[in-house]
Design a protein around this motif. Structure first.
Motif, PDB file in Angstrom:
ATOM      1  N   HIS A 248      35.749  58.224  42.650  1.00 27.05           N
ATOM      2  CA  HIS A 248      36.399  59.494  43.120  1.00 27.05           C
ATOM      3  C   HIS A 248      37.519  58.941  43.840  1.00 27.05           C
ATOM      4  CE1 HIS A 248      33.793  62.326  41.427  1.00 27.05           C
ATOM      5  NE2 HIS A 248      32.623  61.779  41.987  1.00 27.05           N
ATOM      6  N   HIS A 249      38.062  57.813  44.046  1.00 28.85           N
ATOM      7  CA  HIS A 249      39.003  57.476  45.276  1.00 28.85           C
ATOM      8  C   HIS A 249      39.819  56.048  44.739  1.00 28.85           C
ATOM      9  CE1 HIS A 249      40.854  56.261  49.028  1.00 28.85           C
ATOM     10  NE2 HIS A 249      40.508  57.360  49.540  1.00 28.85           N
ATOM     11  N   LEU A 250      41.050  56.563  44.346  1.00 33.26           N
ATOM     12  CA  LEU A 250      42.191  55.485  43.877  1.00 33.26           C
ATOM     13  C   LEU A 250      42.381  54.428  44.748  1.00 33.26           C
ATOM     14  CD1 LEU A 250      44.065  55.056  41.747  1.00 33.26           C
ATOM     15  CD2 LEU A 250      45.763  56.034  42.895  1.00 33.26           C
ATOM     16  N   GLY A 251      42.402  54.663  46.181  1.00 30.34           N
ATOM     17  CA  GLY A 251      42.766  53.682  47.009  1.00 30.34           C
ATOM     18  C   GLY A 251      41.505  52.613  46.934  1.00 30.34           C
ATOM     19  N   TYR A 252      40.287  53.215  46.975  1.00 30.77           N
ATOM     20  CA  TYR A 252      39.207  52.244  46.791  1.00 30.77           C
ATOM     21  C   TYR A 252      39.212  51.392  45.441  1.00 30.77           C
ATOM     22  CZ  TYR A 252      34.464  50.427  46.726  1.00 30.77           C
ATOM     23  OH  TYR A 252      33.399  49.545  46.732  1.00 30.77           O
ATOM     24  N   ILE A 253      39.595  51.946  44.558  1.00 29.89           N
ATOM     25  CA  ILE A 253      39.512  51.437  43.287  1.00 29.89           C
ATOM     26  C   ILE A 253      40.637  50.140  43.203  1.00 29.89           C
ATOM     27  CG2 ILE A 253      40.247  51.669  40.645  1.00 29.89           C
ATOM     28  CD1 ILE A 253      38.960  54.697  40.771  1.00 29.89           C
ATOM     29  N   ILE A 254      41.628  50.529  43.713  1.00 31.70           N
ATOM     30  CA  ILE A 254      42.631  49.300  43.903  1.00 31.70           C
ATOM     31  C   ILE A 254      42.057  48.089  44.864  1.00 31.70           C
ATOM     32  CG2 ILE A 254      45.082  48.695  44.867  1.00 31.70           C
ATOM     33  CD1 ILE A 254      45.818  51.947  44.056  1.00 31.70           C
ATOM     34  N   GLN A 255      41.425  48.356  45.729  1.00 29.09           N
ATOM     35  CA  GLN A 255      40.748  47.295  46.494  1.00 29.09           C
ATOM     36  C   GLN A 255      39.716  46.542  45.731  1.00 29.09           C
ATOM     37  OE1 GLN A 255      39.359  49.179  50.060  1.00 29.09           O
ATOM     38  NE2 GLN A 255      41.391  49.614  50.676  1.00 29.09           N
ATOM     39  N   TYR A 256      38.898  47.679  44.941  1.00 31.89           N
ATOM     40  CA  TYR A 256      37.776  47.000  44.035  1.00 31.89           C
ATOM     41  C   TYR A 256      38.461  46.025  43.105  1.00 31.89           C
ATOM     42  CZ  TYR A 256      34.496  46.662  40.445  1.00 31.89           C
ATOM     43  OH  TYR A 256      33.370  46.123  39.409  1.00 31.89           O
ATOM     44  N   ILE A 257      39.522  46.276  42.486  1.00 31.72           N
ATOM     45  CA  ILE A 257      40.250  45.303  41.463  1.00 31.72           C
ATOM     46  C   ILE A 257      40.680  44.277  42.238  1.00 31.72           C
ATOM     47  CG2 ILE A 257      42.324  45.183  39.941  1.00 31.72           C
ATOM     48  CD1 ILE A 257      41.870  48.266  39.512  1.00 31.72           C
ATOM     49  N   ARG A 258      41.208  44.120  43.238  1.00 30.31           N
ATOM     50  CA  ARG A 258      41.802  43.011  44.099  1.00 30.31           C
ATOM     51  C   ARG A 258      40.442  42.218  44.312  1.00 30.31           C
ATOM     52  NH1 ARG A 258      45.993  46.356  47.672  1.00 30.31           N
ATOM     53  NH2 ARG A 258      47.462  46.408  45.732  1.00 30.31           N
ATOM     54  N   ARG A 259      39.370  42.655  44.697  1.00 27.27           N
ATOM     55  CA  ARG A 259      38.337  41.904  45.093  1.00 27.27           C
ATOM     56  C   ARG A 259      37.462  41.297  43.961  1.00 27.27           C
ATOM     57  NH1 ARG A 259      37.147  46.372  48.314  1.00 27.27           N
ATOM     58  NH2 ARG A 259      35.342  46.939  46.637  1.00 27.27           N
ATOM     59  N   ASN A 260      37.863  41.820  43.006  1.00 31.60           N
ATOM     60  CA  ASN A 260      36.740  41.553  41.650  1.00 31.60           C
ATOM     61  C   ASN A 260      37.382  40.840  40.485  1.00 31.60           C
ATOM     62  OD1 ASN A 260      33.904  42.927  42.050  1.00 31.60           O
ATOM     63  ND2 ASN A 260      35.047  44.099  42.936  1.00 31.60           N
ATOM     64  N   THR A 261      38.534  40.314  40.725  1.00 28.59           N
ATOM     65  CA  THR A 261      39.396  39.509  39.697  1.00 28.59           C
ATOM     66  C   THR A 261      38.512  38.377  39.096  1.00 28.59           C
ATOM     67  OG1 THR A 261      40.664  38.217  41.425  1.00 28.59           O
ATOM     68  CG2 THR A 261      41.483  40.108  40.311  1.00 28.59           C
ATOM     69  N   LYS A 262      37.656  37.896  40.033  1.00 26.12           N
ATOM     70  CA  LYS A 262      36.883  36.749  39.492  1.00 26.12           C
ATOM     71  C   LYS A 262      35.376  36.979  39.106  1.00 26.12           C
ATOM     72  CE  LYS A 262      39.400  33.114  41.884  1.00 26.12           C
ATOM     73  NZ  LYS A 262      40.709  33.421  41.183  1.00 26.12           N
ATOM     74  N   SER A 263      35.062  38.151  39.252  1.00 32.04           N
ATOM     75  CA  SER A 263      33.730  38.650  39.046  1.00 32.04           C
ATOM     76  C   SER A 263      33.273  38.421  37.382  1.00 32.04           C
ATOM     77  CB  SER A 263      33.429  40.237  39.541  1.00 32.04           C
ATOM     78  OG  SER A 263      33.452  40.398  40.679  1.00 32.04           O
ATOM     79  N   THR A 264      32.057  38.323  36.898  1.00 28.80           N
ATOM     80  CA  THR A 264      31.781  38.426  35.623  1.00 28.80           C
ATOM     81  C   THR A 264      32.036  39.641  34.937  1.00 28.80           C
ATOM     82  OG1 THR A 264      29.514  38.626  35.825  1.00 28.80           O
ATOM     83  CG2 THR A 264      30.162  36.554  36.109  1.00 28.80           C
ATOM     84  N   ALA A 265      32.126  39.720  33.559  1.00 30.96           N
ATOM     85  CA  ALA A 265      32.162  40.827  32.895  1.00 30.96           C
ATOM     86  C   ALA A 265      30.905  41.632  32.910  1.00 30.96           C
ATOM     87  CB  ALA A 265      32.433  40.597  31.186  1.00 30.96           C
ATOM     88  N   SER A 266      29.713  41.054  33.108  1.00 31.07           N
ATOM     89  CA  SER A 266      28.358  41.771  33.398  1.00 31.07           C
ATOM     90  C   SER A 266      28.494  42.482  34.972  1.00 31.07           C
ATOM     91  CB  SER A 266      27.435  40.505  33.394  1.00 31.07           C
ATOM     92  OG  SER A 266      26.251  41.258  33.721  1.00 31.07           O
ATOM     93  N   GLU A 267      29.005  41.839  35.923  1.00 32.33           N
ATOM     94  CA  GLU A 267      29.017  42.468  37.233  1.00 32.33           C
ATOM     95  C   GLU A 267      29.918  43.462  37.216  1.00 32.33           C
ATOM     96  OE1 GLU A 267      28.512  38.372  40.066  1.00 32.33           O
ATOM     97  OE2 GLU A 267      30.321  38.851  39.242  1.00 32.33           O
ATOM     98  N   ILE A 268      31.158  43.556  36.380  1.00 36.30           N
ATOM     99  CA  ILE A 268      32.188  44.708  36.335  1.00 36.30           C
ATOM    100  C   ILE A 268      31.370  45.682  35.619  1.00 36.30           C
ATOM    101  CG2 ILE A 268      34.284  45.284  35.509  1.00 36.30           C
ATOM    102  CD1 ILE A 268      35.243  42.450  36.186  1.00 36.30           C
TER     103      ILE A 268
END
Length: 189
Positions: free
Chosen positions: A17-37
């Motif tokens: 529900h929060h665009l700003g949080y989603i943007i931060q999530y993307i930046r923090r998870n560029t190296k996360s596995t497909a399974s984690e995402i």
């Protein structure tokens, strides 16, 4: 951050529900596995949702709601439940400092009885299908991970199939659905 990082009694899902949080999530998870995402994005569900695109952070939203509840003497679970029942629809709406409307419902997690989400079609809020949001988030991460210069249909379908277990799409337009969400997220990344 899910609700655990917000003050009790607030139950809020910022990845949903929060665009700003989603943007931060993307930046923090560029190296996360497909399974984690995939695990994170499964929490978005399968229906439509309302996404807040305003300037208030999740912490500010939670704080303003908490302040409202305190001022109205609604910070006790039983009192809050009665307040909702009085509405005859099991929810109440309040307006925050940026003029956005937010829905208060009964939360089902112990200690987090104030379930909060943006109101449908409120100012600074857009309505989006969960699959479109999941696709857009995963595609932005994949674009950064694979250093792709553009997001073409083959990358989108690769992410939908391999990362999200979603069916491939025949077309993808930047003016609707996942394409519109993708444009919005790429603008911020």
């Amino acid at each position: 951050m899910f609700s655990s990082e917000l003050p009790k009694p607030i139950l809020f899902h910022p990845l949903k529900h929060h665009l700003g949080y989603i943007i931060q999530y993307i930046r923090r998870n560029t190296k996360s596995t497909a399974s984690e995402i995939r695990k994170d994005l499964l929490t978005l569900g399968t229906s439509q949702l309302d996404l807040y695109c305003g300037a208030l952070s999740p912490q500010q939203v939670a704080q303003e709601v908490s302040t409202h509840l305190k001022e109205q003497e609604l910070l006790q679970p039983e009192i809050f439940r009665d307040y909702l029942k009085e509405a005859e629809k099991d929810y109440r709406c309040i307006t925050l400092s940026d003029t956005t409307d937010w829905v208060l419902r009964w939360g089902v997690i112990e200690g987090r009885y104030v379930h909060l989400h943006p109101a449908r079609y409120a100012v600074y809020t857009i309505r989006v299908k969960a699959a479109a949001l999941k696709t857009a988030i995963a595609v932005v991460i994949a674009t950064q991970r694979y250093m792709a210069s553009e997001t073409d249909l083959s990358l989108i379908n690769k992410v939908r199939k391999e990362w999200l277990d979603l069916a491939p799409v025949k077309s993808f337009r930047s003016t609707e659905g996942a394409g519109k969400m993708l444009e919005l997220l790429l603008k911020h990344n």
